[in-house]
Design a protein around this motif. Structure first.
Motif, short mmCIF file in Angstrom:
data_model
loop_
_atom_site.label_atom_id
_atom_site.label_comp_id
_atom_site.label_asym_id
_atom_site.label_seq_id
_atom_site.Cartn_x
_atom_site.Cartn_y
_atom_site.Cartn_z
N ALA A 196 2.81 -100.00 11.31
CA ALA A 196 3.79 -99.14 11.88
C ALA A 196 3.32 -98.09 12.71
O ALA A 196 3.76 -97.85 13.66
CB ALA A 196 4.65 -98.72 10.73
N SER A 197 2.05 -97.48 12.12
CA SER A 197 1.51 -96.35 12.88
C SER A 197 1.28 -96.77 14.29
O SER A 197 1.40 -96.01 15.52
CB SER A 197 0.81 -95.48 12.32
OG SER A 197 -0.57 -96.56 12.05
N ARG A 198 0.40 -98.07 14.22
CA ARG A 198 -0.02 -98.41 15.54
C ARG A 198 1.04 -99.07 16.54
O ARG A 198 0.89 -98.87 17.78
CB ARG A 198 -1.07 -99.84 15.30
CG ARG A 198 -2.30 -99.47 14.47
CD ARG A 198 -3.36 -100.57 14.85
NE ARG A 198 -2.97 -101.75 14.15
CZ ARG A 198 -3.49 -101.87 12.89
NH1 ARG A 198 -4.20 -101.39 12.21
NH2 ARG A 198 -2.81 -103.23 12.37
N LEU A 199 2.14 -99.51 16.06
CA LEU A 199 3.23 -99.82 16.76
C LEU A 199 3.71 -98.64 17.33
O LEU A 199 4.32 -98.63 18.71
CB LEU A 199 4.17 -100.62 16.07
CG LEU A 199 3.83 -102.14 15.74
CD1 LEU A 199 4.90 -102.78 14.57
CD2 LEU A 199 3.76 -102.76 16.76
N GLU A 200 4.07 -97.43 16.60
CA GLU A 200 4.93 -96.30 17.23
C GLU A 200 3.85 -95.88 18.28
O GLU A 200 4.39 -95.41 19.12
CB GLU A 200 4.48 -95.22 16.18
CG GLU A 200 5.90 -95.38 14.81
CD GLU A 200 5.89 -94.79 13.77
OE1 GLU A 200 6.60 -94.71 12.84
OE2 GLU A 200 4.84 -93.65 13.89
N LYS A 201 2.54 -95.96 18.21
CA LYS A 201 1.69 -95.30 19.14
C LYS A 201 1.79 -96.30 20.53
O LYS A 201 1.78 -95.72 21.58
CB LYS A 201 0.14 -95.44 18.61
CG LYS A 201 -0.69 -94.27 19.23
CD LYS A 201 -2.01 -94.43 18.84
CE LYS A 201 -2.26 -94.04 17.34
NZ LYS A 201 -3.52 -94.05 16.66
N ASP A 202 1.89 -97.30 20.31
CA ASP A 202 1.95 -98.50 21.50
C ASP A 202 3.51 -98.16 22.22
O ASP A 202 3.57 -98.23 23.29
CB ASP A 202 1.94 -100.08 21.14
CG ASP A 202 0.06 -100.14 21.02
OD1 ASP A 202 0.37 -101.43 21.14
OD2 ASP A 202 -0.26 -99.51 21.21
N LEU A 203 4.39 -98.03 21.36
CA LEU A 203 5.85 -97.75 21.57
C LEU A 203 5.91 -96.45 22.43
O LEU A 203 6.58 -96.36 23.56
CB LEU A 203 6.99 -97.62 20.49
CG LEU A 203 8.13 -97.50 20.94
CD1 LEU A 203 8.57 -98.83 21.79
CD2 LEU A 203 9.18 -97.26 19.74
#
Length: 216
Positions: A196-203
């Protein structure tokens, strides 16, 4: 080969639409192409229509460069599919460019850029950083590089089923890094939190790019 070598039409990947814009290190998903006459430094800029393509961006971008009659492409890196199209059309490929478009052209003319005989990055490299799951993400970095479910199967949906046409050669297939079924609830929670944290960063990166494009 009968062309005058002193006068070339160069294509530089860029984040802006003039000679003072910074070089975009990506090719297939660069923001703009700036076509420069090496003799007069007259230029023409155009947006890269392949930037939002779900796949095959490198090939589409390469076809644009070929269609515009460029003799030389200057960028940061080049993938295998784009390299194939450009080299077939006898377009020279110079990588490792940085600074402004004008500086990159001067570097090439001064023999300071590396003219390559092959790709410098793997396919899909422009879609986001390599993730520990092995492979490259899809979309604007949203695939998280989990490839074929190597991140507990959770990278697959966000990756739109693409992004890993082939396994990374350096990664052995059996990776104990992401077990199919975490032993405890805590382990599963930790896995999901990391994803989730990696996805947030990419978002955040995607939103930033959208805002940049809106301003232009």
């Amino acid at each position: 080969m009968g062309k005058d070598e002193a006068k070339m039409k160069m294509c530089v990947t860029s984040v802006g639409m003039d000679l003072n814009a910074q070089v975009d290190p990506r090719f297939g998903r660069c923001q703009y192409f700036v076509f420069v006459d090496s003799d007069t430094m007259a230029f023409e800029a155009m947006p890269n229509k392949a930037i939002a393509a779900p796949g095959g961006a490198g090939i589409q971008a390469a076809q644009t460069v070929v269609n515009k009659g460029a003799n030389v492409l200057i960028s940061g890196n080049i993938g295998p599919n784009a390299f194939q199209v450009l080299s077939t059309a006898d377009v020279k490929i110079a990588t490792g460019a940085y600074g402004t478009v004008k500086e990159a052209v001067e570097m090439y003319k001064g023999g300071k850029l590396n003219v390559v005989g092959g790709s410098t990055v793997a396919a899909h490299a422009g879609m986001g950083a390599t993730a520990p799951g092995g492979g490259f993400g899809m979309g604007m970095g949203m695939g998280m590089g989990m490839g074929r479910g190597r991140g507990g199967g959770r990278g697959r949906g966000m990756g739109m089923g693409l992004g890993m046409q082939q396994p990374m050669p350096s990664q052995p297939q059996p990776q104990p890094q992401a077990p199919q079924a975490p032993k405890t609830k805590e382990e599963e929670l930790e896995q999901l939190s990391n994803i989730a944290s990696r996805l947030e960063k990419d978002l955040e990166e995607v939103k930033k790019r959208i805002e940049e494009l809106k301003k232009r």
